[in-house]
Enzyme design. Sequence first.
Site, short mmCIF file in Angstrom:
data_model
loop_
_atom_site.label_atom_id
_atom_site.label_comp_id
_atom_site.label_asym_id
_atom_site.label_seq_id
_atom_site.Cartn_x
_atom_site.Cartn_y
_atom_site.Cartn_z
N GLU A 236 8.50 -1.34 33.33
CA GLU A 236 7.89 -2.56 33.89
C GLU A 236 7.19 -3.25 32.73
O GLU A 236 6.09 -2.84 32.34
CB GLU A 236 6.87 -2.20 34.97
CG GLU A 236 7.44 -1.59 36.23
CD GLU A 236 8.19 -2.61 37.08
OE1 GLU A 236 8.04 -3.82 36.85
OE2 GLU A 236 8.94 -2.16 37.96
N CYS A 270 0.98 -9.74 34.44
CA CYS A 270 2.40 -9.72 34.04
C CYS A 270 3.18 -10.75 34.82
O CYS A 270 4.07 -11.39 34.29
CB CYS A 270 2.98 -8.32 34.24
SG CYS A 270 2.77 -7.69 35.90
#
Length: 486
Positions: A236, A270
């Site tokens: 991720e 993010c």
Amino acid sequence: MTTVRATFDSLNPATDEVVGTHPIHDADHVHAVVAAARSAAEWWAGLGFAGRADRLRQWKTVLTRRAAELAALVHEENGKPVADAMLEINLAIDHTEWAARHAPKVLGRRRRSSGLLMFNQTVTVEYLPLGVVGVIGPWNYPVFTPMGSIAYALAAGNAVVFKPSEYTPGVGKWLADTFASVVPEHPVFQVITGYGETGAALCRSGVSKIAFTGSPGTGKKIMAACAETLTPVLIEAGGKDALLVDADADVAAAADAAVWGGISNSGQTCIGIERVYVHESVYDEFVSQVVEKARGVRPGKDIGPITMPSQVEIIRRHISDALSRGARALIGGTDDGRFVEPTVLVDVPEDAPAVREETFGPTLTIAKVSSMDEAITKANATTYGLGGSVFSRSQGPALARRLRSGMVAVNSVISFAGVPALPFGGVGDSGFGRIHGPEGLREFGRPQSVTRQRFRAPLTLTTFSRTEKTDARFAKLISLLHGRSH
Ligand code: NAD
């Protein structure tokens, strides 16, 4: 366990005061922790879905009751406002319940169709635990982000060894300590602390899988280390998410979403919005609303400091490079050390770092486009592909499908992260594999296929006593089934 002598401090990013002192765990210690986790994993797997769900729910209750204590610690180590810390904790609690509740249905044994050729077999598949899962986490959402792996891996029956970011080790330890209070029998969820070397040791420790969240550069190093032992990885990584505003969009809602998506958590998200592409017919209205709303966001109150000292320099470079190439900062553009002002940039060339690289600061670039085709092309012109947002009354889902990303919010921002049933992850430099949802549970299971023969088939193929007649019959059957022209 080995004796640990070296330590490091976690610091409050607003004041540089020491929040806590933690061991720098070396490779020997990491191996010992993983060995202990391996036997704990067997016990934990043996509890079954119901036994594990019971413990995860007890943990969830502790997290809920002591959320204020955890939020204060997140605030101290990461710098974000306490209310924002509460937001990520509450989301993590909801995810934990979802993982516990849905693990049996998603992972438990299921029958499949055996097909015509194997009609004498009953066939099933189930997802068995992998064993020990290593989780390596970032500091920007020190609870919500790693919990997307930790809670799901635990619900799937694995033990977990977690290496939190060196900026938020206290949060990681708090999570493991509270879990141990409801699972005191075995070290099912343990924390190791330290820098990158400790994480690298975890990659080489023989864990069954590494779930990593962090920057793409570190992701590559992790893959290289895991390649030595063929340890699978879930990555991720970062993002450069775009928000698209169509001619028929609710402009006020889009402006509000852009400001929150880009500036909350000081832009250290993010799936934060870093770029906006706006249809020319609503551009002026949108820009003035964004500027007005961004003006109301107060550094030090609504947003915290930049957590990593080194990031301030990157944000400064992105802003000054854009300004030197003809961009204008409609507000912001400056910082007071670790506190960066909300910054809205327009007229930024598309090849500038502010548009191409992850800034991870409270900044937005806004560009005018003459069509949504142009908006899609520009939004997709990045190596990243994590999330994104589309504001359009008439063609939201159609535009969403054309974004090269793992997640899209239509007429809202970041909402997909709050839905436990939805898989979370990206493509390209944003990584691969998924946390959350059924896909996130399956990441932490090993599918095992079982065929159980119920009776001997008229055509037995897997024997040396097979005859030419059997082969001929089988060939005829295949030609009947598949040989006809369409
Ligand atoms: P980072 O890559 O610097 O560090 C992440 C973790 O990796 C830390 O625990 C660090 O100690 C560890 N690490 C560093 N070097 C290592 C090595 N060689 N081997 C093993 N482990 C190592 O990232 P960060 O600064 O902590 O986090 C910010 C980044 O994370 C941003 O790029 C952000 O976009 C990304 N992020 C992604 C998601 C997502 O779900 N996709 C969520 C949050 C953050």
